[in-house]
Design an enzyme around this catalytic site. Structure first.
Site, mmCIF file in Angstrom:
data_model
loop_
_atom_site.group_PDB
_atom_site.id
_atom_site.type_symbol
_atom_site.label_atom_id
_atom_site.label_comp_id
_atom_site.label_asym_id
_atom_site.label_seq_id
_atom_site.Cartn_x
_atom_site.Cartn_y
_atom_site.Cartn_z
ATOM 1 N N HIS A 38 0.851 -1.201 0.000
ATOM 2 C CA HIS A 38 0.000 0.000 0.000
ATOM 3 C C HIS A 38 0.880 1.241 0.000
ATOM 4 C CE1 HIS A 38 -3.961 -1.812 1.747
ATOM 5 N NE2 HIS A 38 -3.458 -2.529 0.764
ATOM 6 N N TYR A 95 -9.353 5.077 7.679
ATOM 7 C CA TYR A 95 -9.551 5.455 9.079
ATOM 8 C C TYR A 95 -10.680 6.481 9.115
ATOM 9 C CZ TYR A 95 -5.067 3.425 10.592
ATOM 10 O OH TYR A 95 -4.035 2.574 10.903
ATOM 11 N N PRO A 142 -3.771 -0.210 18.934
ATOM 12 C CA PRO A 142 -3.508 -0.667 17.568
ATOM 13 C C PRO A 142 -3.719 0.386 16.472
ATOM 14 C CG PRO A 142 -5.558 -1.598 18.394
ATOM 15 C CD PRO A 142 -4.942 -0.877 19.533
ATOM 16 N N LYS A 188 1.429 -0.595 15.128
ATOM 17 C CA LYS A 188 2.861 -0.621 15.446
ATOM 18 C C LYS A 188 3.348 -1.816 16.267
ATOM 19 C CE LYS A 188 3.968 3.028 13.346
ATOM 20 N NZ LYS A 188 4.407 2.678 12.012
ATOM 21 N N TYR A 197 4.061 6.335 9.973
ATOM 22 C CA TYR A 197 3.227 5.179 9.616
ATOM 23 C C TYR A 197 4.037 4.128 8.864
ATOM 24 C CZ TYR A 197 -1.204 2.790 9.055
ATOM 25 O OH TYR A 197 -2.219 1.873 9.157
HETATM 26 C C1 LIG Z 1 -6.349 -8.937 18.968
HETATM 27 C C2 LIG Z 1 -5.062 -8.228 18.620
HETATM 28 C C3 LIG Z 1 -5.008 -7.449 17.469
HETATM 29 C C4 LIG Z 1 -3.815 -6.774 17.132
HETATM 30 N N1 LIG Z 1 -3.777 -6.012 16.006
HETATM 31 C C5 LIG Z 1 -2.659 -5.375 15.690
HETATM 32 C C6 LIG Z 1 -2.542 -4.615 14.498
HETATM 33 O O1 LIG Z 1 -3.481 -4.490 13.730
HETATM 34 N N2 LIG Z 1 -1.343 -4.027 14.217
HETATM 35 C C7 LIG Z 1 -0.245 -4.177 15.048
HETATM 36 O O2 LIG Z 1 0.836 -3.673 14.736
HETATM 37 N N3 LIG Z 1 -0.333 -4.863 16.174
HETATM 38 C C8 LIG Z 1 -1.497 -5.472 16.511
HETATM 39 N N4 LIG Z 1 -1.544 -6.215 17.637
HETATM 40 C C9 LIG Z 1 -0.356 -6.288 18.438
HETATM 41 C C10 LIG Z 1 0.592 -7.330 17.890
HETATM 42 O O3 LIG Z 1 -0.104 -8.482 17.542
HETATM 43 C C11 LIG Z 1 1.648 -7.579 18.958
HETATM 44 O O4 LIG Z 1 2.288 -6.360 19.232
HETATM 45 C C12 LIG Z 1 2.654 -8.652 18.556
HETATM 46 O O5 LIG Z 1 2.050 -9.918 18.560
HETATM 47 C C13 LIG Z 1 3.838 -8.643 19.508
HETATM 48 O O6 LIG Z 1 4.665 -9.745 19.254
HETATM 49 P P1 LIG Z 1 5.432 -10.469 20.448
HETATM 50 O O7 LIG Z 1 6.233 -11.516 19.820
HETATM 51 O O8 LIG Z 1 6.084 -9.450 21.286
HETATM 52 O O9 LIG Z 1 4.279 -11.067 21.363
HETATM 53 P P2 LIG Z 1 3.214 -12.207 21.055
HETATM 54 O O10 LIG Z 1 2.835 -12.205 19.626
HETATM 55 O O11 LIG Z 1 2.140 -12.036 22.076
HETATM 56 O O12 LIG Z 1 4.004 -13.548 21.325
HETATM 57 C C14 LIG Z 1 4.270 -14.020 22.607
HETATM 58 C C15 LIG Z 1 4.327 -15.530 22.561
HETATM 59 O O13 LIG Z 1 4.698 -16.017 23.840
HETATM 60 C C16 LIG Z 1 3.876 -17.104 24.172
HETATM 61 N N5 LIG Z 1 3.867 -17.210 25.640
HETATM 62 C C17 LIG Z 1 3.213 -16.421 26.513
HETATM 63 N N6 LIG Z 1 3.482 -16.799 27.767
HETATM 64 C C18 LIG Z 1 4.315 -17.850 27.674
HETATM 65 C C19 LIG Z 1 4.949 -18.680 28.641
HETATM 66 N N7 LIG Z 1 4.747 -18.493 29.940
HETATM 67 N N8 LIG Z 1 5.748 -19.680 28.219
HETATM 68 C C20 LIG Z 1 5.958 -19.874 26.879
HETATM 69 N N9 LIG Z 1 5.379 -19.104 25.922
HETATM 70 C C21 LIG Z 1 4.581 -18.110 26.327
HETATM 71 C C22 LIG Z 1 2.539 -16.779 23.560
HETATM 72 O O14 LIG Z 1 1.730 -17.917 23.344
HETATM 73 C C23 LIG Z 1 2.975 -16.150 22.243
HETATM 74 O O15 LIG Z 1 3.102 -17.094 21.201
HETATM 75 C C24 LIG Z 1 -2.718 -6.885 17.986
HETATM 76 C C25 LIG Z 1 -2.761 -7.663 19.146
HETATM 77 C C26 LIG Z 1 -3.937 -8.327 19.466
HETATM 78 C C27 LIG Z 1 -3.970 -9.147 20.728
#
Ligand SMILES: Cc1cc2nc3c(=O)[nH]c(=O)nc-3n(C[C@H](O)[C@H](O)[C@H](O)COP(=O)(O)OP(=O)(O)OC[C@H]3O[C@@H](n4cnc5c(N)ncnc54)[C@H](O)[C@@H]3O)c2cc1C
Length: 398
Positions: free
Chosen positions: A79, A206, A299, A303, A391
Site C-alpha cells: 500500500h 480510518y 492498535p 505498530k 506510519y
Molecule cells: C487482537 C489483537 C489485534 C492486534 N492487532 C494489531 C494490528 O493491527 N497491528 C499491530 O501492529 N499490532 C497489533 N496487535 C499487536 C501485535 O499483535 C503484537 O504487538 C505482537 O504480537 C507482539 O509480538 P510479540 O512476539 O512481542 O508477542 P506475542 O505475539 O504475544 O508472542 C508471545 C508468545 O509467547 C507465548 N507465551 C506467553 N506466555 C508464555 C509462557 N509463559 N511460556 C511460553 N510461551 C509463552 C505466547 O503464546 C505467544 O506465542 C494486535 C494484538 C492483538 C492481541
C-alpha cells in the site's frame, strides 16, 4: 518444582514464539548463535492466531534479509498510502509521494508461519506446549529456564534469556519489582471482525465519525478486517453481525456517490481493549524483554508487531557483538536504544488514537478541535509528511 529430569543447554533461551521470539531466533541462527524457543501453545494455535497485519517497510526489508520474504513478496499487498475519512469525505495520504516509502499488508499469523518453517528447516529448536516456564539465576552468568514438557520437568541452561512472551507472559512479572511501569488504558475498545469479503478500498480507511471510530482494513484480496469503536465493557453477544455492519456502513459513509462497503460472512469477531504500556528498563541481569512483554501500544498506529521486530533486531545485534568480541556495549544500551524508539511510537499511537476516536465526556469544542487537527494533517504537506514517516516506520537507529 521437583528436580529436573532433563537438562539442556543453549546460548540464548527464548520464551515465546511470537514475532519477537521467532525473529530473534532466526537472526541469531544466521550469525551462528544457538537458541531454543519455548512456546506454551501448539504450532497450529500460533499459526492461526489472528492479530496484526500491517508491516512497516523496515519490517518487510528485515524479513526479506532474513530469508523469510518470499511468500511475503508474492502474497503481501503493498500500500502506498491510507485514507482518512471525516465529515463524510475521504482524504488520501500518499506515502510514496511524501516519503517514498510504503507499508505491506500481510497477516501476523503468516509471518509466524514463515518464521516457524524457516527455523525448523534449519533444525532450529522450538519446544511447543512448554508449560509453566519460570526464570532463575538471571543475575548469574548461567541463567536457567525451568518448564514442563509432556509431564517431564525440564531445565534449559543459557548464557542469556530473551523474554518474548507477550504482555501476559512470565518474564516481565518475574522482574516487575525492579521496573518502572508507565500505563494508560483508554475508555473505549475495538470490536473487530474478520469477514469473507473483498476489501472495499485499495487502502486502509480510518474514519472519524460522531458515532465513533471505524477502521476498514484487510488481510488478503478475499478477507476484510474491520473495526468499530465500542465501550470497553461491551458484551459481544449484544453485537449480532447485522448491527456491526449497520455501524460500519454509517461510520464509513461518504457524501460522494459511488463508494460502497462490501459485506460478507463474518468468520471471527472479538473485542480488544486499548492500552499504552511501557516497562523501563527492558533488561534485568541476563534477562532481556522484547516486544509486547515490554510494551503495548493501542492498535490505531499499527505498530505492535513492528516494534517487536525492532527489539529483536537490536537484541540480536547486541548478542552478536557479545559472542564475537566479548563486549557488552550494545547489550548494556539495549534498553535505552529500544525505549527511545518505543516512546516515539507510543506518542504516535496515542496521537492517532486521540485524533480519531470519540472520547467519552468530550465537549463540542473537543470534537471541533479534533476535526481541525484531521483537516490540518490531511491538508498540510508538512503534517502529512510527519504522519507518513511514522506510519511507514521511523528509520532503524542504534
Ligand atoms: C487482537 C489483537 C489485534 C492486534 N492487532 C494489531 C494490528 O493491527 N497491528 C499491530 O501492529 N499490532 C497489533 N496487535 C499487536 C501485535 O499483535 C503484537 O504487538 C505482537 O504480537 C507482539 O509480538 P510479540 O512476539 O512481542 O508477542 P506475542 O505475539 O504475544 O508472542 C508471545 C508468545 O509467547 C507465548 N507465551 C506467553 N506466555 C508464555 C509462557 N509463559 N511460556 C511460553 N510461551 C509463552 C505466547 O503464546 C505467544 O506465542 C494486535 C494484538 C492483538 C492481541
Amino acid at each position: 518444582m521437583p528436580d529436573p529430569i532433563k537438562v539442556d543447554r543453549t546460548q540464548v533461551g527464548i520464551i515465546g514464539a511470537g514475532p519477537a521470539g521467532l525473529i530473534l531466533s532466526q537472526l541469531l541462527h544466521l550469525e551462528g548463535i544457538d537458541s531454543v524457543v519455548l512456546e506454551v501453545h501448539t504450532r497450529k494455535y500460533i499459526e492461526e492466531r489472528v492479530r496484526a497485519g500491517v508491516l512497516e517497510q523496515g519490517t518487510v526489508e528485515l524479513l526479506t534479509e532474513m530469508g523469510v520474504g518470499d511468500r511475503l513478496k508474492r502474497e503481501g499487498l503493498v500500500h502506498h498510502g491510507v485514507e482518512f475519512r471525516f465529515r463524510g469525505r475521504g482524504h488520501h495520504i500518499d506515502f510514496q509521494d511524501l516519503v517514498g516509502r510504503s507499508i505491506t499488508i500481510y497477516a501476523q499469523q503468516e509471518v509466524v508461519k514463515d518464521l516457524v518453517a524457516a527455523r525448523l528447516a534449519s533444525d532450529g529448536r522450538i519446544v511447543f506446549e512448554a508449560q509453566d516456564a519460570s526464570v532463575h539465576d538471571i543475575t548469574s552468568g548461567a541463567p536457567r529456564i525451568r518448564y514442563r514438557k509432556d509431564g517431564e520437568e525440564c531445565e534449559l541452561v543459557c548464557d542469556f534469556i530473551a523474554g518474548c512472551d507477550g504482555f501476559h507472559g512470565v518474564c516481565r512479572t518475574s522482574i516487575e519489582s525492579s521496573l518502572t511501569i508507565y500505563d494508560r488504558t483508554y475508555p473505549f475498545a475495538w470490536l473487530g471482525i474478520l469477514a469473507q469479503a473483498p476489501p472495499s478500498s485499495n487502502e486502509l480507511i480510518y474514519a472519524n465519525h460522531e458515532l465513533g471510530f471505524a477502521l476498514l482494513s484487510m488481510r488478503s484480496p478475499e478477507i476484510s478486517r474491520l473495526y468499530i469503536q465500542c465501550d470497553p465493557n461491551e458484551d459481544i453477544a449484544n453485537w449480532p453481525d447485522a448491527r456491526i455492519w449497520e455501524q460500519l456502513h454509517l461510520r464509513s459513509a461518504t457524501l460522494d456517490s459511488g463508494w460502497k462497503l462490501t459485506e460478507g460472512p463474518v468468520i471471527q469477531k472479538n473485542i480488544a481493549e486499548m492500552r499504552s504500556f511501557v516497562a523501563d528498563p527492558m533488561q534485568y541481569g541476563r534477562l532481556f524483554l522484547a516486544g509486547d512483554a515490554a510494551h503495548i501500544v493501542p492498535p490505531t498506529g499499527a505498530k505492535g508487531l513492528n516494534l517487536a521486530a525492532t527489539d529483536a533486531r537490536v537484541l540480536a545485534r547486541g548478542l552478536v557483538e557479545y559472542y564475537s568480541t566479548q563486549k557488552t556495549e550494545l547489550l548494556d544500551r539495549y534498553s535505552e536504544i529500544c525505549l527511545r524508539r518505543c516512546w516515539k511510537v507510543q506518542h504516535f499511537s496515542w496521537w492517532m488514537t486521540s485524533m480519531l476516536h470519540r472520547i467519552p465526556g468530550e465537549s463540542a469544542f473537543d470534537q471541533q478541535r479534533q476535526l481541525a487537527e484531521l483537516d490540518y494533517v490531511t491538508g498540510s504537506r508538512a503534517a502529512s509528511t510527519a504522519l507518513a514517516e511514522h506510519y511507514t516506520g521511523l528509520p532503524f537507529t542504534m
